[in-house]
Motif scaffolding. Structure first.
Motif, PDB file in Angstrom:
ATOM      1  N   ASP A   1      29.783  70.261  33.258  1.00  0.00           N
ATOM      2  CA  ASP A   1      29.748  70.977  31.982  1.00  0.00           C
ATOM      3  C   ASP A   1      31.056  71.718  31.765  1.00  0.00           C
TER       4      ASP A   1
ATOM      5  N   ILE B   1      28.905  73.102  26.844  1.00  0.00           N
ATOM      6  CA  ILE B   1      28.578  71.715  26.522  1.00  0.00           C
ATOM      7  C   ILE B   1      28.338  70.951  27.814  1.00  0.00           C
ATOM      8  N   GLU B   2      27.241  70.217  27.841  1.00  0.00           N
ATOM      9  CA  GLU B   2      26.825  69.524  29.057  1.00  0.00           C
ATOM     10  C   GLU B   2      27.137  68.038  28.984  1.00  0.00           C
TER      11      GLU B   2
ATOM     12  N   GLY C   1      28.180  65.332  26.052  1.00  0.00           N
ATOM     13  CA  GLY C   1      28.655  66.022  24.870  1.00  0.00           C
ATOM     14  C   GLY C   1      30.165  66.003  24.755  1.00  0.00           C
TER      15      GLY C   1
ATOM     16  N   GLN D   1      26.476  68.680  21.638  1.00  0.00           N
ATOM     17  CA  GLN D   1      25.732  68.136  22.772  1.00  0.00           C
ATOM     18  C   GLN D   1      25.449  66.653  22.516  1.00  0.00           C
TER      19      GLN D   1
END
Length: 284
Positions: A73, A86-87, A90, A141
């Motif tokens: 992330d 944001i993971e 994304g 995301q």
């Protein structure tokens, strides 16, 4: 078919303890107007109790960035008010424009727990008329990015900026830059036409593909000539690519560290403005 000029291998360029490969600029290719830089961080696995990404507060002016989070992330914060985490799957799009400070670090959760990390950051130039535009940040995301399936699902196109066919991307940028990421299963293929006057960005993140008859393996940047329109891609194994196109600006590019302008004088002004606090004051 669009003719391939050369296939370049990314250069190993670690940053601190972060595995990094740089696709542009290298000794072989300075930039592909308006695509300026691509850093490919990872893949690597961080242990629990790690320091995370090393990109603390720093300034930018005169260009835009697109960051792909494949694993891990990023916690983004900037002096324009943007802040989020944001993971995996994304993206983050930042228009530095007239200037701002930002940090790109790992979340507290990632630093505590560790895990796999792979991130790519692509820099786009801004034309002279937009160099001093107001800064802007967009974080998306994975579930906010449209996906176009091709070849019975063997090819998945993540539409990030501009458009793909009739599908409009969630990001409409200042310079008509079209960018997607493409996930391909072995044997999957697609064909896409791009006007010959537009420059193409094509980077193989993972796997191996055949593009317009030539094989490009992972960590390869495919440099095309401006002849022909058709791009045909076939996955020789499971693959992931970054694919984009844009009209070249044909303007002088003068870069120094975090600033990309058109003249040396503008670079000096950028440093002065930063030192005077005109790009914002950092609040931790």
């Amino acid at each position: 078919m669009r003719k391939i000029n050369k296939i370049h291998q990314a250069t190993y360029a670690p940053i601190d303890d972060l595995i990094t490969y740089r696709a542009i600029p290298t000794h072989d290719v300075e930039y592909i107007d308006p695509f300026l830089l691509l850093n490919h961080h990872g893949p690597q696995v961080y242990k629990p109790g790690n320091r995370g990404l090393p990109f603390g507060p720093h300034p930018h002016r005169g260009f835009e960035t697109l960051t792909f989070i494949l694993e891990g992330d990023i916690m983004h914060q900037d002096t324009g008010g943007g802040k989020d985490i944001i993971e995996a799957g994304g993206v983050q799009w930042m228009t530095a424009g007239s200037g701002l400070m930002h940090a790109e670090v790992s979340s507290e959760k990632f630093k505590q727990e560790g895990g796999p990390l792979e991130i790519l950051q692509l820099w786009f130039n801004l034309p002279a008329r937009y160099k001093m535009t107001a800064p802007k940040y967009i974080g998306l995301q994975k579930n906010k990015i449209p996906v176009v399936e091709l070849d019975n699902g063997l090819v998945k196109v993540n539409v990030i900026s501009g458009s793909w066919g009739e599908v409009q991307a969630p990001i409409q940028n200042l310079s008509d830059i079209n960018m997607v990421s493409i996930e391909m299963e072995q044997g999957g293929e697609f064909v896409y036409n791009i006007p010959s006057e537009r420059n193409i960005f094509f980077y193989v993140v993972r796997g191996s593909v055949k593009v317009n008859g030539e094989t490009a393996d992972k960590l390869s940047l495919v440099e095309f000539e401006n002849t022909g329109k058709e791009i045909k891609v076939e996955a020789l194994e499971t693959a992931y690519i970054l694919f984009g196109h844009a009209l070249p600006f044909h303007e002088p590019v003068v870069s120094h560290g975090p600033f990309v302008m058109n003249t040396e004088q503008e670079i000096r002004e950028a440093f002065q403005d930063y030192q005077m606090g005109k790009m914002g004051q950092w609040e931790s």
